[in-house]
Design a protein around this motif. Structure first.
Motif, PDB file in Angstrom:
ATOM      1  N   GLN A 169       0.810  -1.211   0.000  1.00  0.00           N
ATOM      2  CA  GLN A 169       0.000   0.000   0.000  1.00  0.00           C
ATOM      3  C   GLN A 169       0.850   1.272   0.000  1.00  0.00           C
ATOM      4  O   GLN A 169       0.543   2.248  -0.680  1.00  0.00           O
ATOM      5  CB  GLN A 169      -0.933   0.008   1.210  1.00  0.00           C
ATOM      6  CG  GLN A 169      -1.844   1.213   1.323  1.00  0.00           C
ATOM      7  CD  GLN A 169      -2.858   1.267   0.185  1.00  0.00           C
ATOM      8  OE1 GLN A 169      -3.462   0.255  -0.172  1.00  0.00           O
ATOM      9  NE2 GLN A 169      -3.024   2.441  -0.412  1.00  0.00           N
ATOM     10  N   ARG A 214      -6.479   3.048  -5.863  1.00  0.00           N
ATOM     11  CA  ARG A 214      -6.137   2.175  -4.740  1.00  0.00           C
ATOM     12  C   ARG A 214      -5.573   2.940  -3.537  1.00  0.00           C
ATOM     13  O   ARG A 214      -5.157   2.345  -2.554  1.00  0.00           O
ATOM     14  CB  ARG A 214      -5.148   1.120  -5.212  1.00  0.00           C
ATOM     15  CG  ARG A 214      -5.875  -0.013  -5.890  1.00  0.00           C
ATOM     16  CD  ARG A 214      -5.005  -0.780  -6.836  1.00  0.00           C
ATOM     17  NE  ARG A 214      -5.802  -1.753  -7.579  1.00  0.00           N
ATOM     18  CZ  ARG A 214      -6.575  -1.436  -8.628  1.00  0.00           C
ATOM     19  NH1 ARG A 214      -6.665  -0.170  -9.024  1.00  0.00           N
ATOM     20  NH2 ARG A 214      -7.271  -2.363  -9.248  1.00  0.00           N
ATOM     21  N   SER A 215      -5.506   4.211  -3.674  1.00  0.00           N
ATOM     22  CA  SER A 215      -5.021   4.980  -2.538  1.00  0.00           C
ATOM     23  C   SER A 215      -5.848   6.252  -2.459  1.00  0.00           C
ATOM     24  O   SER A 215      -5.542   7.243  -3.083  1.00  0.00           O
ATOM     25  CB  SER A 215      -3.534   5.306  -2.743  1.00  0.00           C
ATOM     26  OG  SER A 215      -3.161   6.336  -1.884  1.00  0.00           O
ATOM     27  N   PHE A 221      -8.989  -1.008   1.658  1.00  0.00           N
ATOM     28  CA  PHE A 221      -9.039  -0.529   0.268  1.00  0.00           C
ATOM     29  C   PHE A 221      -8.043   0.594   0.027  1.00  0.00           C
ATOM     30  O   PHE A 221      -8.063   1.232  -1.021  1.00  0.00           O
ATOM     31  CB  PHE A 221     -10.438  -0.018  -0.067  1.00  0.00           C
ATOM     32  CG  PHE A 221     -11.496  -1.044   0.183  1.00  0.00           C
ATOM     33  CD1 PHE A 221     -11.513  -2.215  -0.557  1.00  0.00           C
ATOM     34  CD2 PHE A 221     -12.447  -0.852   1.160  1.00  0.00           C
ATOM     35  CE1 PHE A 221     -12.481  -3.178  -0.311  1.00  0.00           C
ATOM     36  CE2 PHE A 221     -13.404  -1.807   1.402  1.00  0.00           C
ATOM     37  CZ  PHE A 221     -13.435  -2.977   0.670  1.00  0.00           C
ATOM     38  N   GLY A 222      -7.252   0.857   1.027  1.00  0.00           N
ATOM     39  CA  GLY A 222      -6.303   1.969   0.885  1.00  0.00           C
ATOM     40  C   GLY A 222      -6.949   3.313   1.135  1.00  0.00           C
ATOM     41  O   GLY A 222      -6.406   4.341   0.764  1.00  0.00           O
ATOM     42  N   LYS A 266     -16.422   1.614  -3.272  1.00  0.00           N
ATOM     43  CA  LYS A 266     -16.004   0.639  -4.301  1.00  0.00           C
ATOM     44  C   LYS A 266     -16.387   1.160  -5.683  1.00  0.00           C
ATOM     45  O   LYS A 266     -15.588   1.113  -6.620  1.00  0.00           O
ATOM     46  CB  LYS A 266     -16.656  -0.722  -4.055  1.00  0.00           C
ATOM     47  CG  LYS A 266     -15.994  -1.566  -2.991  1.00  0.00           C
ATOM     48  CD  LYS A 266     -14.568  -1.910  -3.330  1.00  0.00           C
ATOM     49  CE  LYS A 266     -14.458  -3.121  -4.245  1.00  0.00           C
ATOM     50  NZ  LYS A 266     -13.033  -3.456  -4.479  1.00  0.00           N
ATOM     51  N   MET A 296     -14.042   3.870  -6.652  1.00  0.00           N
ATOM     52  CA  MET A 296     -12.760   3.319  -7.078  1.00  0.00           C
ATOM     53  C   MET A 296     -12.830   2.806  -8.505  1.00  0.00           C
ATOM     54  O   MET A 296     -11.904   3.023  -9.292  1.00  0.00           O
ATOM     55  CB  MET A 296     -12.322   2.197  -6.124  1.00  0.00           C
ATOM     56  CG  MET A 296     -11.857   2.709  -4.779  1.00  0.00           C
ATOM     57  SD  MET A 296     -11.759   1.444  -3.529  1.00  0.00           S
ATOM     58  CE  MET A 296     -10.347   0.527  -4.063  1.00  0.00           C
ATOM     59  N   ASP A 338     -10.699   4.172 -11.588  1.00  0.00           N
ATOM     60  CA  ASP A 338      -9.854   3.234 -12.317  1.00  0.00           C
ATOM     61  C   ASP A 338     -10.100   3.346 -13.810  1.00  0.00           C
ATOM     62  O   ASP A 338      -9.169   3.304 -14.621  1.00  0.00           O
ATOM     63  CB  ASP A 338     -10.149   1.815 -11.807  1.00  0.00           C
ATOM     64  CG  ASP A 338      -8.937   0.914 -11.972  1.00  0.00           C
ATOM     65  OD1 ASP A 338      -7.932   1.403 -12.515  1.00  0.00           O
ATOM     66  OD2 ASP A 338      -8.999  -0.258 -11.561  1.00  0.00           O
TER      67      ASP A 338
END
Lengths: 480, 610, 300, 179
Positions: free
Chosen positions: C43, D18-19, D47-48, D136, D139, D143
């Motif tokens: 991470q 992811r971050s 999930f970061g 989610k 994200m 993405d």
């Protein structure tokens, strides 16, 4: 020239002026000028000379003695007296009442410096004392009378003690001539206890006028309450005569053991004077206590008794006389112009009147022993000679010097601090004060930065302090 | 031409410059600067190789002895460097004839002191500069007389202590020459040695501002005229280091005290001095952290760094002596540069209070760079000369195993981060005050000396071997081993380091990060007022400048500590109380009490003496 | 020369990769202590690289310069840390040099943060410097004992001496090692000594104004800083390593311990932290160094 | 919407997805649902996603609850201080339609008139499951390069600005007491 004129002329003029009150001021000035010139004239020759009075040979009659020390101290005292007279009379509000007293004090001070006879010394001390009591009461307020009365009491007791000491010594030695007694003392012909008693009595008696703790209770009152002129004379001219005579007498006829006492009392005087002076918030009382400390400094060196110490002592006496003269005259000038002489009211004086600031600063620095000034040379010598004694002596002296520097700098800084009060009129400096102040300050700087050879004069004086009287005595006795 | 000529010329310059300044101050200041720069160049280039002595007689026993030895040359070069830089620097500032007179006197006195070969000469010239500096201090600011009184007192404690030492030496050893005393003191008794070294040590403590005689520094340094503070801190306190070096290294204090108790190879006396140095490091650091005025802060940093010098030179040994001398060099430069930077800021803004400024970095970039390099040097971070001295001192601490002194040294070193950063943050970084929006950099004539000092600091940081070789020559002249150096490496007991390598590696690291920085997206420039405020709107920059009481939590730790600042005033109160007591005893109101006292004294002494 | 450059590059990559991985693992460990699942161990790589891709703002020259100085100084310092048998500058890795070189990074960071003009940053820097005065003192005093005992302050030599002597320093000077570890916690800024970051109170202190690549660079700098600090401890007290793997293992163990302790701790106020350091660790460090200097003496 | 991305952008978007660092603007009661989402039960960090202290560092602005004219001004200010790419999540029905205070004179009823909202979480309040689900979705959008609210804001700044001024009014005196 026979130094007797230095005594006789002022005395005669004083006698005349009691009858001619109108011209007494002029007679005072005349005698001051005469003595100043004669004093300078006297200093041109050198060596120890004895002058008998009235045709009687010295051990039997009274004689005056001029040594190398006298040749320095006498002119200094007379010139300062002359300066004081000038400053005083230039103001045109001199009271004629006291002119006679000043003239008499001049005569007696010269007598004190010159005489070589213990009883004669007593007489002159009494005359000088009476004159001083009268001078002390010249202040404007009633307080000065109280101070003068205290002075009178202490002074009379001191004179009596001195007389008692002289009497004891006379009974033992059979003569009153200092040189003759000194010879007998150095030959060990006198009983030790008798010597001790007479020395103690004389230390106490002379200590009153020399401002030695604990006989100096009169000083603060007189110096702060008396009139400006009287303070100037009492604080700068009197000590020259009194302290040098103290050392002359005690060194010549004192018991060796008593010298320890002189060291103790001298050092105590220095410490007490400086500590109390540190506390004062008023210029004149600071100067009064500083005078006490300075005479303590000059006197404890007598207890050490080496040539170096006596040289330092003479230098300190002269430094104190010159510098205190300036400081007290600046003080009297400020009290007259500004009405007060406490710390706050002096703010900005140095910026307003630069010459006053300059001469004050120079004198204060010299008194507190800064390098480049005469006081530094004197103190240097004093400290180096004090190593003859216990180690604690120089340490205490140095400690006192630190305190002294601190409070003198407080005053110097006060002079240069910005003034925030109400607007003051521009101060006009009297010309004669300016001239005299600058001359004295210049002398302090000159002596402080001059070469070693110039200071040899003082070394001669110190030598004379130790040796002259006893050498003379040896000659006298030999003559008998 | 000789040192004597130079000295006489600088002494005579004082009245001449005064008169010249009455006529035209600019010419006088220019002449002063020219004279100082000339003296520096002359001394620096001619004095390096030759050793010479000159004597003027003042009395039959006392002479003014001057000489150029490596030691004199080293200290003289440092002191003259600082004075000449300040002389150029002060040109645009407020001028007055009195100031130039006193400045010339200070420089002449300093010159005489650093070339002296005996204690009296040293003291006399030192005193000239001290008293001239004293009057100089009270020239500009309102509060200064009160502060100067402290200086007077402490300075006179030092002076009389040294005077005492000189006459004591003259009495017991018969000489006050450095060299003669050094040979004769070894055969003297322990008491004599102790008295001499301790009383000279008191002078060192007083003049360098080391605990417990440090209290004058804050007031005097901060209330002195801005152009004079660099000289006061950078040059005048270094004469104390000269005397200290003389008494610890030239007089073999280690050999002569070796019969006294020895702690970890250090005689008790030296250890005591080192401990005092250590205490002043701690006190100076803590107090500096708590100051709000930049000049007061740097004054306390001077206390702390003087502590380092005293500690290092008292510990002695190869590394600490070299480190101490190196510290003399770099503290002279750094403190002068810091004071100059503050003076430059004060010249433009008119204040030295840190919280009244802020964000001046873009307005005064050279001043900022000067200050930055100076503080990096003070904090002892590698590419500057400050690291070298600290490293050498640490080597000696490790070699002798001195945890308590090391504590002080580390405390001062780490604590210095805190205090040097405070002016940086308060003055140069952070929010710009609206009233300073139109400020400009100081004139070129002020920029140049600052830049020179900065470059020298960096130069000796990158190539310390250059300075260390000179210091080796100095220490060799008093018989101390040399520190092993090559072109870029310094080797000591516990290891070695390579100044060029460290600098190179740092440069490489910097370029790596610069590369990443340039590769990433270009950042958008925003105003300082566009700042995270938790959603609140902001228009008054003062509200967003955090520098007043920056270390408040730390402050709180030390709030209840006794203040040495009050020591002197309380002492003066004590003396006054004693005065009142003595007055009550010896000067009572009633005359019969005096007479009683006199009688008691006579009778008492009769019994005592009989 | 070539070997030096290659090993320097290797050390930098190793330091970055290993420390960032460990930071990720630390988050995982902490999550497990909280009975959470936690992020994947990579991470932190994602965080750093994402930050570098973002847009950012700058508050002027010193804001940029300070960040570069911070990262540059820290990268320079990493090169002086011996990792097992991967030693870039043998003999020149003097501990004093390392500690002071690390200070460049700190100074750069401090300048940059305060240069942002945000008071939260100034408060954070003030706290960080104050805390530094707390933890460095006992640490340095313990170091004095170590150097006195081994007669060297070269990090790689210290490691070699411990290995050849058979015992690690943690056994020779146990008190010192404890003090060193407590100071290490402060250096790492782990709880309870993380008051200068304090996100909820002063909005993450020095980092308050950093965005995008600045944040990425500073996170990298933090990773390198962690490597230096733990590397110092491992080499000083645990004998470094004969091989690089031994070093990395010890490194992991020390870091693991620090993370475990920090994840169950509340936070000190800054003056409490300083008081704490000046009480027990300082006393213990003096005890240790007195034992070393006056009783144990130098290593023969 | 143009959905083509370069390879570099694809990698960047993958990382961004992811971050996610969020700044939660706790305007209303919705924030109470965040602690359970972050702690052991639902653990957002896997999930970061994590909280960040300042808008400079954050990627997501989480507006949790109803907005008044006073808070909207600050939401906009905070949003403008964030660095692109940045996303806004409107949390709870208040941000969609004003919630139960919809008829108050001071309530802002629709957040996306003033700032571009990438994701709404409906509900009064949304449960942690809904929040996680929403994130989610966000994200995924990031993405695929579809969460482009920040680009919209730049492109249509005039329009947003006008809406903001309409709702909040122009401020003429710039100091701490008037804005």
């Amino acid at each position: 020239m026979n130094p007797v004129w230095l005594i006789a002329v002022p005395l005669a003029l004083a006698f005349i002026s009691t009858f001619a009150n109108k011209i007494s001021n002029w007679l005072l000035i005349l005698s001051a000028i005469f003595n100043a010139v004669a004093g300078i004239f006297l200093s041109f020759s050198s060596g120890t000379v004895s002058y008998s009075i009235g045709g009687w040979r010295p051990p039997f009659g009274i004689d005056l003695i001029v040594t190398d020390a006298t040749r320095i101290l006498l002119p200094v005292a007379n010139i300062l007296f002359f300066f004081a007279v000038i400053i005083h009379f230039s103001k045109k509000r001199a009271s004629e009442k006291f002119s006679v007293v000043y003239t008499i004090s001049l005569a007696s001070l010269n007598g004190i410096l010159l005489t070589n006879d213990l009883f004669n010394l007593f007489v002159f001390l009494e005359i000088a004392g009476v004159a001083a009591y009268l001078l002390a009461m010249t202040g404007k307020k009633g307080e000065s009378k109280v101070a003068a009365f205290k002075y009178l009491l202490l002074g009379s007791v001191g004179s009596l003690l001195y007389l008692l000491g002289v009497a004891v010594l006379y009974a033992a030695a059979g003569t009153l001539n200092i040189s003759a007694i000194a010879t007998k003392v150095s030959d060990g012909l006198l009983n030790g206890d008798v010597m001790l008693v007479s020395s103690l009595l004389m230390i106490a008696g002379l200590g009153v006028e020399s401002k030695l703790v604990p006989f100096n209770g009169w000083v603060p009152g007189v110096f702060t309450k008396s009139s400006n002129m009287a303070t100037l004379v009492l604080a700068s001219v009197y000590p020259v005569a009194m302290i040098s005579t103290f050392s002359r007498v005690i060194l010549a006829v004192g018991d060796r053991r008593a010298l320890d006492l002189v060291i103790v009392l001298g050092v105590a005087t220095v410490l007490i004077g400086e500590v109390i002076a540190f506390k004062q918030r008023n210029l004149r009382s600071t100067l009064a206590y500083s005078s006490i400390a300075q005479s303590g400094l000059a006197i404890f060196l007598v207890g050490i008794g080496t040539v170096e110490a006596l040289t330092a002592s003479v230098m300190l006496i002269i430094n104190n006389a010159l510098a205190k003269f300036v400081l007290f005259s600046v003080d009297s000038y400020t009290t007259e112009e500004l009405g007060a002489d406490d710390l706050e009211s002096l703010y900005g004086l140095g910026r307003m009147a630069p010459v006053v600031g300059l001469i004050f600063t120079v004198s204060a620095l010299s008194i507190s022993g800064m390098p480049l000034f005469f006081g530094f040379r004197a103190k240097l010598l004093a400290i180096s000679s004090s190593f003859e004694s216990l180690l604690v002596v120089p340490i205490v002296i140095l400690l006192a010097a630190v305190i002294e520097i601190t409070y003198y700098f407080r005053w110097i800084f006060a002079l240069y601090r910005p003034y925030q009060g109400e607007e003051r009129a521009r101060l006009s400096l009297p010309l004669e004060l300016m001239a005299i102040g600058v001359v004295l300050a210049a002398i302090l700087v000159f002596l402080g930065s001059s070469s070693y050879e110039t200071l040899m004069t003082f070394s001669k004086a110190g030598n004379a302090m130790v040796d002259a009287i006893i050498t003379l005595g040896k000659n006298l006795i030999g003559g008998v | 031409m000789s040192i004597l000529t130079l000295l006489v010329a600088s002494l005579l310059a004082a009245p001449i410059l005064y008169l010249l300044a009455k006529f035209n101050t600019k010419i006088a200041y220019g002449a002063y600067a020219a004279l100082q720069v000339f003296s520096f160049i002359y001394v620096f280039f001619t004095g390096r190789s030759n050793v010479s002595y000159e004597v003027i007689g003042i009395t039959e026993r006392l002479n003014f002895n001057f000489g150029i030895t490596p030691t004199n040359w080293f200290f003289a070069s440092i002191v003259l460097l600082i004075i000449s830089m300040s002389a150029i620097f002060m040109f645009p500032l407020k001028k007055s004839p009195v100031k130039i007179f006193l400045l010339a006197l200070v420089s002449a006195g300093t010159l005489g002191a650093v070339f002296s070969q005996d204690f009296l000469t040293l003291m006399i010239f030192w005193e000239i500069s001290t008293w001239a500096s004293l009057i100089l201090i009270i020239q500009d600011k309102e509060k200064s007389p009160r502060e100067a009184i402290k200086y007077v007192t402490i300075a006179s404690i030092g002076t009389y202590s040294m005077l005492f030492a000189i006459f004591y030496m003259l009495d017991k050893l018969g000489s006050i020459d450095f060299s003669t005393v050094a040979t004769r003191i070894e055969s003297a008794t322990v008491e004599v040695q102790l008295v001499i070294l301790i009383s000279l040590g008191v002078m060192v403590l007083a003049k360098m501002g080391v605990f417990p005689l440090h209290i004058w520094l804050r007031g005097s340094h901060s209330s002195a005229p801005d152009e004079f503070s660099p000289i006061l801190s950078g040059a005048l306190t270094k004469i104390g280091a000269f005397l200290l070096f003389t008494i610890t290294a030239a007089l073999p204090s280690f050999r002569i005290f070796s019969q006294l108790p020895v702690f970890n190879g250090i005689p008790m006396v030296n250890y005591t001095f080192a401990l005092l140095g250590g205490i002043s490091i701690v006190v100076g650091t803590v107090m500096a952290i708590r100051m709000e005025d930049a000049k007061e802060l740097i004054a306390f940093s001077t206390v702390s760094n003087s502590g380092y010098i005293v500690m290092a030179l008292s510990i002695g040994g190869t590394y600490a002596t070299a480190g101490g001398l190196m510290h003399v060099l770099n503290h002279a430069m750094a403190s002068a540069a810091m004071f100059m930077a503050i003076a430059a800021v004060a010249y433009r803004t008119g204040t030295t209070k840190m919280h009244e400024m802020g964000g001046l970095i873009l307005k005064m970039p050279v001043t900022f760079a000067t200050y930055l390099v100076a503080i990096i040097s003070v904090a002892g971070i590698p590419p500057t000369s400050g690291f070298v001295s600290k490293w050498l001192i640490y080597q000696q601490l490790v070699q002798n195993g001195l945890p308590f002194l090391a504590f002080a040294a580390f405390f001062g070193s780490i604590g210095s981060f805190m205090y040097v950063f405070k002016p940086l943050a308060g003055i140069f970084l952070g929010q710009l005050k609206p009233q300073h929006r139109n400020l400009k950099e100081v004139p070129l004539v002020m920029v140049v000396p600052m830049a020179i000092l900065t470059l020298l600091t960096v130069f000796w940081g990158m190539l310390p071997s250059n300075a260390i070789k000179t210091i080796n020559a100095v220490t060799a002249s008093v018989g101390i081993n040399a520190v092993e150096v090559t072109f870029s490496r310094i080797v000591a007991l516990t290891g070695e380091w390579d100044s060029i390598l460290v600098t190179t590696v740092f440069a490489i690291g910097f370029f790596i990060s610069l590369f990443i920085f340039m590769r990433a997206k270009k950042a958008r420039q925003v105003d300082l007022m566009d700042n995270y405020t938790a959603g609140d709107f902001l228009y008054t920059s003062e509200l967003y400048h955090f520098s007043y009481r920056m270390y408040r939590p730390f402050d709180r730790l030390f709030e209840k500590w006794p203040s040495m600042e009050d020591w002197l005033s309380s002492l003066s109160d004590k003396i006054k109380e004693l005065g009142a007591l003595l007055k009550a005893i010896f000067y009572p109101a009633n005359p019969q009490l005096y007479i009683g006292l006199a009688m008691v004294a006579i009778i008492g002494t009769f019994w005592w003496l009989r | 020369m070539i070997i030096t450059i290659l090993s320097a590059i290797a050390l930098l990559i190793l330091a970055f990769a290993y420390t960032v991985t460990l930071e990720g693992i630390a988050r995982k460990i902490e999550a497990r202590i909280h009975r959470r699942c936690g992020p994947p161990f990579w991470q932190n790589f994602i965080d750093i690289f994402k930050s570098l891709t973002k847009h950012s703002i700058s508050h002027g020259f010193i804001f940029d310069f300070g960040v570069l100085m911070a990262l540059g100084g820290t990268i320079a310092t990493v090169l002086f840390i011996p990792a097992g048998n991967l030693v870039v500058f043998p003999g020149l890795d003097n501990v004093f040099v390392i500690i002071y070189l690390l200070a460049i990074g700190l100074l750069g960071m401090a300048m940059s943060a305060v240069g942002s003009g945000n008071p939260n940053a100034s408060i954070g820097i003030g706290r960080a410097l104050t805390q530094m005065l707390g933890y460095e003192l006992p640490f340095m005093i313990v170091l004095l004992g170590v150097f006195f005992h081994f007669r060297t302050s070269s990090l790689s030599e210290l490691a070699v001496l411990q290995n050849s002597g058979g015992t690690y320093n943690v056994l020779i000077m146990p008190i010192g090692a404890v003090v060193g570890f407590v100071s290490l916690m402060g250096m790492l800024g782990k709880k309870p000594f993380d008051t200068f970051i304090a996100p909820a109170e002063i909005a993450s202190g020095p980092l308050v104004e950093y965005s995008g690549k600045y944040l990425g660079l500073l996170m990298t700098q933090h990773a390198f800083g962690t490597f230096i600090e733990i590397g110092l401890f491992v080499n000083l007290f645990l004998g470094g390593g004969k091989t690089i793997w031994e070093f990395l293992l010890k490194f992991f163990l020390v870091y693991f311990l620090a993370v475990i302790i920090s994840s169950i701790m509340p936070r000190f106020r800054v003056e409490q932290a300083v008081k704490f350091y000046w009480k027990w660790p300082l006393i213990l460090s003096f005890i240790q160094v007195v034992i070393v200097v006056f009783i144990m003496g130098r290593r023969v | 919407m143009n959905n083509e991305q370069t390879a570099w952008e694809r990698v960047a978007n993958m990382l961004r997805a992811r971050s996610l660092w969020m700044l939660y603007y706790c305007t209303g009661c919705g924030a109470i649902e965040l602690p359970p989402t972050m702690t052991a039960r639902f653990d957002m960090e896997r999930f970061g996603i994590g909280p960040m202290a300042t808008p400079r560092q954050a990627d997501i602005l989480l507006v949790t609850g109803y907005l008044s004219t006073k808070t909207l001004r600050r939401v906009i200010y905070s949003y403008e201080q964030m660095q692109a790419p940045k996303y806004i999540v409107g949390f709870g029905s208040c941000t969609i339609n004003g919630g139960i205070y919809y008829d108050s004179y001071a309530t802002i009823n629709r957040l996306d008139l003033y700032v571009p909202v990438d994701l709404y979480l409906a509900g009064c309040m949304p449960r942690p499951e809904a929040i996680v689900n929403g994130f989610k979705n966000l994200m995924d959008k990031i993405d695929q390069g579809e969460a482009t609210g920040w680009k919209d804001y730049e492109a249509n700044y005039e329009w947003y600005r006008k809406n903001q001024i309409d709702a909040l009014g122009e401020v003429y005196i710039h100091d701490e007491f008037h804005e």
